[in-house]
Design a protein around this motif. Structure first.
Motif, mmCIF file in Angstrom:
data_model
loop_
_atom_site.group_PDB
_atom_site.id
_atom_site.type_symbol
_atom_site.label_atom_id
_atom_site.label_comp_id
_atom_site.label_asym_id
_atom_site.label_seq_id
_atom_site.Cartn_x
_atom_site.Cartn_y
_atom_site.Cartn_z
ATOM 1 N N MET A 1 35.947 -104.966 -57.697
ATOM 2 C CA MET A 1 37.306 -104.580 -58.095
ATOM 3 C C MET A 1 38.191 -105.802 -58.192
ATOM 4 S SD MET A 1 38.527 -101.770 -58.934
ATOM 5 C CE MET A 1 40.118 -101.232 -59.478
ATOM 6 N N ILE A 2 38.145 -106.542 -57.147
ATOM 7 C CA ILE A 2 38.961 -107.749 -57.106
ATOM 8 C C ILE A 2 38.578 -108.662 -58.254
ATOM 9 C CG2 ILE A 2 39.334 -109.867 -55.786
ATOM 10 C CD1 ILE A 2 40.818 -107.519 -54.693
ATOM 11 N N ARG A 3 37.235 -108.773 -58.410
ATOM 12 C CA ARG A 3 36.781 -109.687 -59.440
ATOM 13 C C ARG A 3 37.249 -109.239 -60.818
ATOM 14 N NH1 ARG A 3 31.583 -109.988 -61.057
ATOM 15 N NH2 ARG A 3 31.486 -111.933 -62.195
ATOM 16 N N GLN B 1 59.808 -105.078 -60.278
ATOM 17 C CA GLN B 1 58.829 -106.031 -59.743
ATOM 18 C C GLN B 1 58.249 -106.858 -60.880
ATOM 19 O OE1 GLN B 1 56.022 -103.759 -57.361
ATOM 20 N NE2 GLN B 1 57.675 -102.547 -56.495
ATOM 21 N N MET B 2 58.312 -108.153 -60.726
ATOM 22 C CA MET B 2 57.862 -109.061 -61.787
ATOM 23 C C MET B 2 56.748 -109.980 -61.263
ATOM 24 S SD MET B 2 59.626 -108.388 -64.447
ATOM 25 C CE MET B 2 61.058 -107.425 -64.876
ATOM 26 N N ARG C 1 54.822 -116.511 -53.294
ATOM 27 C CA ARG C 1 53.634 -117.050 -53.949
ATOM 28 C C ARG C 1 52.397 -116.343 -53.399
ATOM 29 N NH1 ARG C 1 50.291 -121.648 -52.904
ATOM 30 N NH2 ARG C 1 49.552 -122.576 -54.858
ATOM 31 N N GLU C 2 51.509 -115.978 -54.262
ATOM 32 C CA GLU C 2 50.262 -115.362 -53.801
ATOM 33 C C GLU C 2 49.097 -116.193 -54.290
ATOM 34 O OE1 GLU C 2 49.978 -111.131 -54.341
ATOM 35 O OE2 GLU C 2 51.259 -110.953 -52.577
ATOM 36 N N GLU C 3 48.223 -116.501 -53.348
ATOM 37 C CA GLU C 3 47.065 -117.314 -53.702
ATOM 38 C C GLU C 3 45.930 -116.423 -54.160
ATOM 39 O OE1 GLU C 3 46.329 -119.422 -50.156
ATOM 40 O OE2 GLU C 3 48.181 -120.590 -50.321
ATOM 41 N N ARG C 4 45.275 -116.855 -55.174
ATOM 42 C CA ARG C 4 44.104 -116.119 -55.682
ATOM 43 C C ARG C 4 43.117 -117.161 -56.176
ATOM 44 N NH1 ARG C 4 46.542 -111.230 -58.240
ATOM 45 N NH2 ARG C 4 45.306 -111.584 -60.080
ATOM 46 N N GLU C 5 41.954 -117.130 -55.625
ATOM 47 C CA GLU C 5 40.973 -118.152 -55.971
ATOM 48 C C GLU C 5 39.661 -117.469 -56.329
ATOM 49 O OE1 GLU C 5 40.644 -121.784 -53.352
ATOM 50 O OE2 GLU C 5 38.603 -120.992 -53.241
ATOM 51 N N VAL C 6 39.155 -117.772 -57.496
ATOM 52 C CA VAL C 6 37.871 -117.204 -57.905
ATOM 53 C C VAL C 6 36.897 -118.355 -58.091
ATOM 54 C CG1 VAL C 6 36.631 -115.859 -59.634
ATOM 55 C CG2 VAL C 6 38.990 -115.273 -59.070
ATOM 56 N N ASP C 7 35.836 -118.308 -57.326
ATOM 57 C CA ASP C 7 34.835 -119.374 -57.377
ATOM 58 C C ASP C 7 35.486 -120.751 -57.380
ATOM 59 O OD1 ASP C 7 32.790 -117.548 -57.296
ATOM 60 O OD2 ASP C 7 32.705 -117.330 -59.467
ATOM 61 N N LYS D 1 55.414 -113.535 -57.253
ATOM 62 C CA LYS D 1 55.885 -112.156 -57.381
ATOM 63 C C LYS D 1 57.363 -112.130 -57.042
ATOM 64 C CE LYS D 1 52.610 -108.922 -55.802
ATOM 65 N NZ LYS D 1 51.828 -108.389 -54.668
ATOM 66 N N SER E 1 17.525 -102.815 -67.369
ATOM 67 C CA SER E 1 18.150 -103.835 -66.518
ATOM 68 C C SER E 1 19.659 -103.632 -66.409
ATOM 69 C CB SER E 1 17.840 -105.241 -67.051
ATOM 70 O OG SER E 1 18.380 -105.373 -68.349
ATOM 71 N N GLY E 2 20.126 -102.466 -66.853
ATOM 72 C CA GLY E 2 21.541 -102.156 -66.665
ATOM 73 C C GLY E 2 22.451 -102.780 -67.710
#
Lengths: 636, 727
Positions: free
Chosen positions: B1-3, B105-106, B144-150, B158, B358-359
């Protein structure tokens, strides 16, 4: 010599292949076996071990908890994908984690770390690391382990036994040294074969909870709060001894309140900034209750729910003047603003902590898990007004379902008052319809009125206010038509929307689809709403069903038998009085008038699993009643 | 979900985290932020100072007083860098709680670099109170919201807009500035954009402007009554500004059978950078800095010649295959059809088994150019007369409004003695079939036997009739026990034409039609075309897939039946595919299955009532709010539904009320006809519903409603089943 080494390596590697193959075959066999238990799952845990080790940090003398999770995932079907979630926040940290495949090598995965949206909280310190894993074949294994630290034990409140996937072997261990006083409360263990093993360790005791073969956490609709029925362990870290002294954490309700009080004491409200608004609201009003109401409704209507819960902000209200200026806040901010406004208006208003009905505990349990909400109590002329400004369109003369019967902790300076929010009687939930049917020129029509009170009224007003103006008519028609066709109805709301008065709707319906003529006979039904007709609970459901609120509905409908016809048949009355579920549906015939009376009372919000069979039997009887018809026979 | 939500975020904003900015950058950033702020809020545009809204919109949730979008495209002189700036300015009056919640909310992405593109974001918010006070929201109040993917950051800010109340005007802007490193690229094309001028809320003034500078090319067209762009030239700054202004736009949301791009004022455009060498390529880009809104047949011809050359290798390979496998076939029509099926096998079937187990997605869309170009190449070699036809999907625009290369869609008309189309390319398409998206549209045709110097001629593509797109259904039930409200329904479906794709995709998989192709196209068994590791894995996945297959299809069948029928379905079972519908000789998809339904049979005193009308599947119910219609009606294709119901009742019972099942409504838009009779002890009902065209003018909406209402009325009908009277 070299040749011998090569041969040895070959033999060794072949042996390795053999072992690996055996292990892979075992895993496939294991997956097959587990599929029999968890037939709808694509992934399971063959083992999930959680260990919570309590200790005192030597350098600062504070208690912390080390949590180690060791889990072995196995894919039960091919092409399984799963996201392992590892939560943390300001008071806890992920020290390490590891994901290994069946060969003991790192398992390739994607990773997200950072903030996440928790329910409807706009911003909080809640974060997670999410590891996305893929297992292309059935019988693949992933060993996942992580070590986390809770730096403040009061935030470690509860541990669930179940997880998001089914588990073959589940174990939760607490290692508690003698100098830390921790109480473990076992909740909802009944019905589960959870073994508890208590052992002495070199420093204290360990408590091990074990259970085999458990399903995943249920995700069905209409589930009451998980704390009501899922087994879990409440962790109460009460006190500890360090350097010869006993240090109290939260060992009693007094301690819990003192911590809350220490936070509210830090509020720097600037009431001067609220005075003008308060005066504007209460000017010219002498009645105290009316004054309270004006302020209460103003906060409900003008402060949007936008919650910031960073660190202590999860527990400490925002200053009143800031909420006032922002025109937004969370429940604590709204409560604090309303309290300050009421004080300015001359009332004794107090902040009040409460756990809503998703939480089953009382303040006998000294834990942050006991409450999740803040409201206001006003003491006035020996009366107490318990007011929840977060609850939009809630009348002052009632209590929202979610706080009814719940225990409250009212601030009282250094001490506190424990009370209960009263339960609303069922008659405050009344949804009432009065209908007259007519048959003329082959048109079967009706007109009627509907009144909505209490919780149903509040819910309706909230929905209506969230709609665009041009969508309200359709919404009201849908409400009136129930499971009938909204196109056949017109609805008027002549009295407007007022949270203190029942919502009164007038409506007219073209009901030809309720009437059939076969030969000389007329078949008709005066029941078009068919309450609960589809609410049969599936046999496979294993968790309670929650209505969200108590229910009290009445309908009285009248119809004059047209000239030239006589009544040949009317459905047999249905009378069910089974404690919390009462259904009375009947037709009364007086001279040439047919009167249909329906009264449905459901006096509890949740159907426990043990009563599903009884409930489904009721629904069958209801549907039998709904399906039957009135038959009018032409008189020759 | 997050991803997945993170991915969306990436796709939408293409943002990456920035690390520490130096002091200089901070200063620069602040001064640029001030410039953007001034450009947005201090530009003297009187439409953004308005504080009143038209009387007619006072009851709306919100009214957009003014909205402007400004875009700038610029190539830096001598430096291989492209700048793209986009600014949006909104001034909106919020009139109810719902609108307030929408704008409270922005979310603002954080500056960053992604794939060599540097992004900077600007935003500003101010509230205008009804008394005229202006309150600017400090951006410092954003969290500030941190979001880190790989290990790559996608942080965001926000902002909860404080002090926002019903009746306030929110005036805000968002700016996005991209610096694109061309790294030697001679050609860079921005994503094409198509959008409507109407918004969810009514708009008083809508403005769109473009600055197109050095070596940037713009293709743009306004459609469906949107005003044209006006040009102002600024020679000194080498800048051409195109400007559009529109006013008084009603809100548009959730309208049935509406092709927004065809019915509402629409703008479509694409901006391209091309160095002079690349600009000579035969695309539609025109001259730098000059808005281009038409494409000549010469340009189209040159473009086709250019792209067809790019497909020669594939064409040669496929031609080789055909020559080898069909060398004895001389009939050109047969050859053309065989080529179509051979191509279908190569492109959509060969790997479908592996993808299925294999989906993966065995039905991936591979576009129309490659199949049409490859087949055309072969036909040219085999001297099969044909036309290559180039159209635009009807939901995008008419061919007259062609301005972008990527809106084109391709098909073939084979001109043998009985001409036929090859116009749909997927796993189940058959020769002679055409994509519903181009049916009935105008298109360009070129002689497929030529290799260049085409002379595109305008043609009108035929549209299939409701007699070609037919869904037939037979529902049989025997009422053995009237006291049991569970009915067993034996259902046979036969679907021909465009409607069948849905059922083919949902109710079949590769194992239903592999046998049709395996021998003919010499497909290898057991994944032998894959390497050993992959093969082993696929074998295991196949075993797993097959073990769940029956259950999975029953679940699918139940799901689609629940969506098709308006009654409760307890169980769906016995799915059998009798004909796959994958060949032009047998184009009908035929299947049968069994449903167990409840709630259709009701007790009425000593008698029973059967909701027989519900057995023809749920019918469209037109709501009061939908009866007034101002837009034309765009449907996917003309179609018909031919249903037969046979209900056998107990011997000693009779049926009353069947006359109510006889309905007849027909007009020039379509019809609904139902007839009922008793054949022995079996109640037989035949219904026929048809939509005559894929398009109707708005004026015909009430006529369509007549037969739609008739069909809905039928679903509400029931019959009485009573014990036969003995005289």
């Amino acid at each position: 010599m070299t040749e011998r080494i090569i041969i040895s390596v070959l033999i060794l590697s072949m042996a390795g292949t053999g072992i690996a193959q055996r292990s892979a075959d075992d895993a496939v066999e294991k997956a097959r076996e587990l599929r029999k238990h968890f037939e709808n799952s694509t992934i399971a845990l063959t083992e999930s071990v959680s260990t919570y080790r309590f200790l005192i940090e030597p350098k600062n003398g504070l208690v912390k908890v080390e949590n180690q999770e060791k889990k072995q995932y196995i894919s039960l079907r091919a092409n399984a994908e799963y996201i392992i979630r590892n939560y943390y926040d300001e008071s806890s940290a992920i020290d390490s984690y590891q994901l290994l495949n069946s060969k003991g090598r790192n398992h390739t995965h994607s990773k997200y770390c950072g903030h996440y949206q928790m329910d409807n909280i706009f911003h909080s310190d809640a974060r997670l690391c999410a590891y996305s894993v893929k297992m292309p074949l059935a019988g693949e294994r992933i060993d996942y382990s992580t070590i986390k630290t809770y730096n403040d034990p009061k935030y470690l409140t509860k541990i669930f036994i179940h997880e998001n996937v089914p588990i073959e072997k589940r174990r939760v261990t607490f290692e508690i040294p003698d100098n830390i006083n921790v109480e473990l409360l076992e909740m909802n263990f009944s019905g589960y074969d959870i073994k508890k093993i208590e052992e002495k360790t070199s420093t204290g005791k360990s408590y091990v909870y074990e259970i085999d073969l458990i399903d995943e956490i249920p995700t069905e609709q209409n589930i009451p709060g998980y704390l009501h029925f899922m087994p879990h362990i409440l962790v109460l870290t009460r006190s500890y001894q360090h350097n010869g002294t006993t240090i109290n954490l939260i060992s009693s309700t007094d301690d819990l309140y003192q911590w809350y009080f220490s936070l509210t004491r830090k509020l720097v409200n600037e009431p001067g900034k609220l005075v003008e608004k308060v005066q504007e609201l209460v000017v010219g009003i002498s009645d105290d209750e009316e004054k309270i109401k004006r302020i209460y409704y103003w906060v409900q209507d003008n402060i949007k729910y936008i919650a910031f819960m960073e660190g202590l902000a999860g527990f400490k209200p925002e200053d009143a003047h800031k909420v006032f200026y922002n025109r937004y806040g969370d429940c604590k901010g709204m409560a604090n603003l309303m309290k300050e406004m009421l004080i300015i208006a001359g009332f004794d208003a107090r902040l009040t902590w409460i756990g809503t009905n998703i939480i089953p505990y009382t303040y006998d349990i000294p834990s942050l898990a006991v409450d999740n909400h803040m409201i206001v109590t006003v003491f006035q002329d020996k009366k107490k007004y318990i007011l929840d400004p977060t609850e939009k369109y809630q009348s002052m003369h009632g209590y929202a379902e979610r706080i009814q019967g719940r225990e409250i902790l009212i601030e009282n300076g250094e001490s506190y008052i424990r009370e209960k929010v009263p339960e609303e009687p069922l008659n405050k939930y009344l949804e009432e319809k009065n209908i007259t049917y007519t048959l003329a020129d082959n048109a079967f029509n009706m007109e009627g009125t509907a009144n909505y009170n209490g919780e149903p009224l509040k819910v309706l007003l909230s929905r209506i206010k969230s709609l665009a103006e041009d969508k309200i008519d359709l919404f009201l028609r849908n409400i009136i038509s129930g499971s009938g066709n909204s196109n056949n109805f017109t609805v008027q709301n002549k009295l407007g929307f007022d949270r203190d008065k029942p919502l009164k709707l007038e409506f007219q319906g073209k009901m030809n689809n309720q009437l059939n003529t076969f030969g000389n006979d007329i078949y008709l039904s005066m029941e078009y709403e068919k309450d609960f007709k589809d609410l049969k609970i599936e046999d496979k459901r294993k968790v309670p069903f929650d209505f969200g609120r108590k229910i009290y509905r009445t309908t009285v409908a009248e119809f004059n038998i047209p000239n030239g016809y006589k009544l040949q048949h009317a459905p047999q009355p249905l009378l069910i009085n089974d404690g919390d579920y009462q259904f009375e549906l009947r037709y009364e015939i007086k001279e040439n008038q047919i009167k249909y009376i329906k009264e449905i009372k459901i006096s509890k919000t949740t159907i426990p699993v043990s009563e599903f069979e009884k409930w489904n039997n009721i629904i069958n009887q209801l549907n039998n009643f709904y399906n039957d018809q009135i038959i009018l026979q032409a008189v020759h | 979900m997050i991803r997945s939500s993170s991915r969306q975020f990436i796709d939408r904003s293409l943002v990456l985290a920035i690390f520490l900015l130096g002091i200089f950058d901070v200063v620069f950033a602040n001064s640029r932020a001030n410039e953007v702020r001034q450009m947005m809020w201090d530009n003297g545009d009187p439409d953004f100072n308005v504080t009143e809204i038209p009387e007619k919109w006072q009851n709306k949730s919100a009214v957009i007083i003014a909205q402007s979008n400004h875009m700038e495209y610029r190539k830096e002189l001598l430096v291989a860098v492209l700048y793209y700036n986009s600014y949006r300015h909104d001034r909106i009056m919020l009139l109810d709680q719902r609108a307030l919640e929408d704008y409270a909310q922005m979310y603002i992405p954080e500056d960053g670099t992604y794939n060599g593109v540097q992004y900077k974001f600007y935003a500003g918010y101010k509230i205008i109170k009804p008394d005229g006070r202006e309150i600017e929201v400090p951006m410092s109040s954003a969290v500030r919201e941190e979001r880190e993917v790989d290990k790559k950051g996608y942080n965001q800010k926000k902002l909860a807009i404080p002090n926002l109340e019903v009746g306030d005007i929110l005036d805000f802007y968002n700016g996005e500035e991209q610096t694109i490193n061309l790294s030697g690229k001679k050609y860079f094309s921005f994503e094409p954009v198509i959008f409507q001028l109407n918004r969810e809320y009514p708009v008083v003034k809508r403005k769109i402007s473009f600055d197109v500078l050095r070596r940037c090319f713009i293709n743009m067209k306004t459609l469906n009554g949107a005003p044209n762009f006006k040009l102002t030239e600024d020679a000194k700054r080498e800048r051409n500004r195109y400007f559009l202004e529109s006013a008084d736009l009603e809100s548009v949301k959730d309208i049935k059978w509406l092709f927004e791009n065809r019915a509402l004022p629409t703008v479509k455009f694409k901006v391209t950078y091309a160095a002079s060498s690349a600009a000579r390529l035969p695309t539609f880009i025109g001259a730098p800095g000059v808005l281009k809104s038409t494409v000549s047949t010469k340009e189209l011809s040159d473009f086709l010649e250019y792209i067809l050359k790019s497909n020669i290798l594939e064409g040669k390979y496929f031609t080789g295959y055909m020559k080898k496998h069909f060398k004895h076939e001389k009939n050109k029509e047969k050859l053309a059809r065989e080529a179509f099926y051979a191509y279908r096998n190569r492109s959509y079937i060969r790997n479908a088994e592996g993808l299925t187990v294999s989906g993966g997605n065995p039905y991936s869309n591979q576009g129309t150019f490659a199949p049409a170009a490859t087949l055309s190449y072969y036909f040219r070699t085999a001297k099969i007369p044909h036309e290559l036809i180039i159209g635009i999907p009807r939901q995008i625009s008419s061919i007259d409004n062609l301005i972008l290369e990527n809106e084109l869609t391709f098909l073939i008309k084979v001109n043998t003695s009985k001409p036929f189309y090859l116009g749909l390319f997927n796993s189940h398409s058959v020769s002679g079939e055409m994509d519903e998206d181009v049916q009935g549209t105008s298109a360009f045709s070129i002689n497929g036997l030529l290799t260049g110097k085409f002379s595109p001629k305008k043609v009108t593509l035929p549209a299939t009739s409701h007699e070609q797109n037919v869904t037939k259904m037979l529902v049989k039930s025997v009422l053995n026990d009237l006291n049991d409200d569970k009915l067993t329904l034996e259902i046979s479906k036969e679907v021909k034409g465009a409607n069948r794709m849905y059922y083919q995709h949902v109710l079949m998989d590769i194992y239903d039609y592999l046998h049709e192709e395996k021998d003919k196209y010499k497909m290898l068994d057991n994944f032998e075309s894959y390497d050993r590791n992959r093969r082993n894995r696929l074998e295991k996945q196949k075993e797993d897939y097959l073990s769940d297959r029956d259950k999975s299809f029953s679940e699918r069948l139940k799901l689609i039946s629940e969506s098709d029928f308006d009654f409760e379905i307890d169980k769906a079972s016995d799915l059998k595919i009798h004909q796959t519908g994958r060949h032009h000789d047998k184009p009908e998809f035929k299947a049968s299955f069994v449903l167990t339904a409840t709630g259709l049979l009701k007790r009425a005193g000593p008698n029973h009532i059967l909701d027989v009308g519900k057995l023809i599947e749920g019918q469209l119910e037109i709501h009061k709010e939908e009866r007034e219609r101002v837009y034309d009606i765009y449907m996917p294709f003309a179609r018909s539904y031919e249903y037969r119901i046979e209900v056998e009742i107990p011997q000693d019972h009779e049926v009353q009320g069947i006359e109510k099942l006889n309905i007849h409504v027909e007009n020039e838009t379509g019809g609904f006809i139902s007839k009922s009779s008793m054949e022995g002890n079996t109640l037989v009902v035949d219904t026929y519903k048809y939509y005559k065209s894929n398009f109707e003018k708005n004026e015909n909406w009430s006529k369509m409603c007549e037969f739609l209402d008739a069909a809905y009325l039928f679903t509400q009908q029931n019959v009485l089943i009573r014990k036969r009277m003995i005289n």
